[in-house]
Design a protein around this motif. Structure first.
Motif, short mmCIF file in Angstrom:
data_model
loop_
_atom_site.label_atom_id
_atom_site.label_comp_id
_atom_site.label_asym_id
_atom_site.label_seq_id
_atom_site.Cartn_x
_atom_site.Cartn_y
_atom_site.Cartn_z
N ILE A 194 0.03 8.25 13.10
CA ILE A 194 0.31 9.05 11.90
C ILE A 194 -0.63 8.59 10.80
O ILE A 194 -0.88 7.38 10.64
CB ILE A 194 1.78 8.95 11.46
CG1 ILE A 194 2.05 9.89 10.27
CG2 ILE A 194 2.19 7.51 11.14
CD1 ILE A 194 3.52 10.11 9.96
N HIS A 195 -1.18 9.54 10.08
CA HIS A 195 -2.10 9.22 8.98
C HIS A 195 -1.33 8.61 7.82
O HIS A 195 -0.20 9.00 7.53
CB HIS A 195 -2.83 10.48 8.53
CG HIS A 195 -4.01 10.23 7.64
ND1 HIS A 195 -3.87 9.92 6.31
CD2 HIS A 195 -5.35 10.25 7.91
CE1 HIS A 195 -5.08 9.75 5.78
NE2 HIS A 195 -5.99 9.94 6.72
N ARG A 196 -1.94 7.67 7.17
CA ARG A 196 -1.32 6.99 6.03
C ARG A 196 -0.83 7.98 4.98
O ARG A 196 0.24 7.81 4.39
CB ARG A 196 -2.32 6.01 5.45
CG ARG A 196 -1.85 5.25 4.22
CD ARG A 196 -2.44 5.85 2.97
NE ARG A 196 -2.23 5.01 1.80
CZ ARG A 196 -2.37 5.46 0.55
NH1 ARG A 196 -2.70 6.72 0.33
NH2 ARG A 196 -2.18 4.64 -0.46
N ASP A 197 -1.59 9.05 4.71
CA ASP A 197 -1.19 10.02 3.70
C ASP A 197 0.06 10.79 4.12
O ASP A 197 0.86 11.21 3.27
CB ASP A 197 -2.32 10.99 3.40
CG ASP A 197 -3.49 10.32 2.69
OD1 ASP A 197 -3.35 9.14 2.30
OD2 ASP A 197 -4.54 10.97 2.53
N ASP A 198 0.25 10.99 5.43
CA ASP A 198 1.48 11.63 5.89
C ASP A 198 2.66 10.67 5.80
O ASP A 198 3.80 11.11 5.58
CB ASP A 198 1.31 12.15 7.32
CG ASP A 198 0.76 13.56 7.35
OD1 ASP A 198 1.26 14.41 6.59
OD2 ASP A 198 -0.18 13.82 8.12
N CYS A 199 2.43 9.37 5.96
CA CYS A 199 3.51 8.40 5.73
C CYS A 199 4.01 8.52 4.29
O CYS A 199 5.21 8.61 4.04
CB CYS A 199 3.02 6.98 5.98
SG CYS A 199 2.56 6.62 7.67
N ASP B 18 0.83 -1.21 0.00
CA ASP B 18 0.00 0.00 0.00
C ASP B 18 0.86 1.26 0.00
O ASP B 18 0.72 2.13 -0.87
CB ASP B 18 -0.92 -0.01 1.22
CG ASP B 18 -1.70 1.29 1.36
OD1 ASP B 18 -2.32 1.72 0.38
OD2 ASP B 18 -1.68 1.88 2.46
N LEU B 19 1.77 1.40 0.97
CA LEU B 19 2.61 2.59 1.03
C LEU B 19 3.53 2.67 -0.18
O LEU B 19 3.69 3.73 -0.79
CB LEU B 19 3.44 2.59 2.32
CG LEU B 19 2.71 2.73 3.65
CD1 LEU B 19 3.71 2.79 4.79
CD2 LEU B 19 1.82 3.96 3.66
N GLY B 20 4.15 1.55 -0.53
CA GLY B 20 5.08 1.54 -1.65
C GLY B 20 4.42 1.92 -2.96
O GLY B 20 4.99 2.67 -3.76
N CYS B 21 3.22 1.41 -3.20
CA CYS B 21 2.51 1.74 -4.44
C CYS B 21 2.15 3.22 -4.48
O CYS B 21 2.26 3.86 -5.54
CB CYS B 21 1.26 0.89 -4.58
SG CYS B 21 1.59 -0.84 -5.04
N ALA B 22 1.74 3.77 -3.34
CA ALA B 22 1.38 5.19 -3.31
C ALA B 22 2.61 6.06 -3.54
O ALA B 22 2.56 7.03 -4.31
CB ALA B 22 0.73 5.53 -1.97
N VAL B 23 3.72 5.73 -2.91
CA VAL B 23 4.97 6.48 -3.10
C VAL B 23 5.44 6.35 -4.55
O VAL B 23 5.77 7.33 -5.22
CB VAL B 23 6.06 5.98 -2.13
CG1 VAL B 23 7.42 6.55 -2.50
CG2 VAL B 23 5.71 6.34 -0.69
N GLY B 24 5.46 5.12 -5.04
CA GLY B 24 5.96 4.87 -6.39
C GLY B 24 5.13 5.52 -7.46
O GLY B 24 5.67 6.05 -8.45
N THR B 25 3.81 5.50 -7.30
CA THR B 25 2.93 6.11 -8.30
C THR B 25 3.19 7.61 -8.40
O THR B 25 3.29 8.17 -9.50
CB THR B 25 1.46 5.85 -7.94
OG1 THR B 25 1.23 4.43 -7.95
CG2 THR B 25 0.53 6.51 -8.93
N GLN B 26 3.31 8.28 -7.25
CA GLN B 26 3.55 9.72 -7.29
C GLN B 26 4.91 10.05 -7.89
O GLN B 26 5.04 11.00 -8.67
CB GLN B 26 3.42 10.30 -5.88
CG GLN B 26 1.99 10.29 -5.35
CD GLN B 26 1.83 11.12 -4.09
OE1 GLN B 26 2.40 12.20 -3.97
NE2 GLN B 26 1.06 10.61 -3.14
#
Length: 297
Positions: free
Chosen positions: A187-192, A11-19
């Motif tokens: 910490i909120h997921r979006d801030d991670c 989840d975190l990796g995909c969000a970081v990678g996509t951006q």
């Protein structure tokens, strides 16, 4: 533009990678089931928990993110994911004669052993009492001892879309009112995601950051506030807390602020408020869709 590898593209990796990919960087994401990795991230099949489980590394890597997710809450699973996984990653980088500019390692506040309500920061002693914290701390040391510059982010409890543990507990009637008071750090997921991307751009980061919001909160206070916001408690019915020592720890995020990062959700009220609004909007939309479907049947 940079070449970026995300080891553990969940989840975190995909969000970081996509951006980062949308910003023009070339991003590869590795996981055991690469079909779950969205475009424009380039999928790689692999298992960094096995010495022979990694594919050939992409060329000339600038940044590597290591975001492991153990398959279960056992010491063997944590050791395989974090200690073996990071060691195998470092070994493969050395074998490929790659020297990335930075490895960003996602860790946890569980590396601290404090359980008496004290404040901790990046300089506080790490004396974990549970296997999860011990495995994470061992992996942190592996990174510190490696020739590759590393940045460790010790996240608190992550909440947000798809991470609604405390909301479920409140719906089950759990308020923590008959337990000794315990400090929690969130910490909120979006801030991670925002912080991990920010660290990619930061020229001279510190080696360790505490990834928490501005407001440590006692667990029963968090649950009581959520219950009120969810309309599940009548004001004035809260029984007194039992007497006893306060447990847990309070995490200080001054270094995070000093780095220049600005939290989107600086406290649990703003973060959980946004989450509850999102849930309500989704439910209303589903209700309207169901109504339209009934009219058309």
């Amino acid at each position: 533009m940079a070449n970026i590898l995300i080891m553990g593209c969940g989840d975190l990796g995909c969000a970081v990678g996509t951006q980062l990919a949308h910003a023009g960087h070339t991003v590869w994401g590795l996981r055991r089931q690469p079909q779950a990795i969205p475009e424009p991230i380039r999928p790689l099949a692999g298992d960094f928990g096995r010495a022979d489980g990694l594919p050939e590394l992409p060329p000339i890597l600038d940044t590597v993110y290591f975001i492991a997710t153990p398959g279960e809450f056992t010491e063997a699973a944590y050791r395989r994911a974090y200690v073996d996984g990071l060691r195998n990653t470092l070994t493969n980088l050395e074998r490929a004669q790659q020297q990335p500019r930075r490895i960003v390692f996602v860790s946890s506040t569980s590396v601290y052993g404090a359980d008496d309500g004290r404040w901790v920061d990046e300089t506080s002693p790490t004396e974990p009492t549970r296997f999860s914290g011990r495995c994470l701390r061992e992996a942190e040391q592996l990174l510190s001892d490696s020739p590759v510059p590393g940045v460790v982010v010790r996240f608190g409890g992550i909440y947000g879309p798809g991470r609604d543990y405390h909301l479920l507990k409140v719906r089950e009637g759990i308020r923590g009112l008959h337990e000794p008071p315990v400090w929690t750090n969130r910490i909120h997921r979006d801030d991670c995601v925002g912080l991990l991307i920010y660290l990619f751009h930061l020229d001279h980061p510190d080696s360790i950051y505490l990834g928490v919001d501005d407001a440590p909160v006692l667990r029963h206070e968090l649950l009581a506030w959520l219950a009120q916001e969810m309309g599940l408690d009548t004001p004035g019915t809260t029984p007194p807390m039992p007497e006893g020592a306060v447990h847990g720890k309070r995490c200080e995020n001054a270094r995070l602020h000093a780095s220049g990062y600005h939290l989107q959700y600086p406290d649990y009220q703003t973060g959980y408020g946004a989450l509850l609004d999102q849930i309500a909007t989704t439910r209303a939309k589903l209700s309207r869709l169901a109504g339209w479907a009934a009219l058309g049947s």
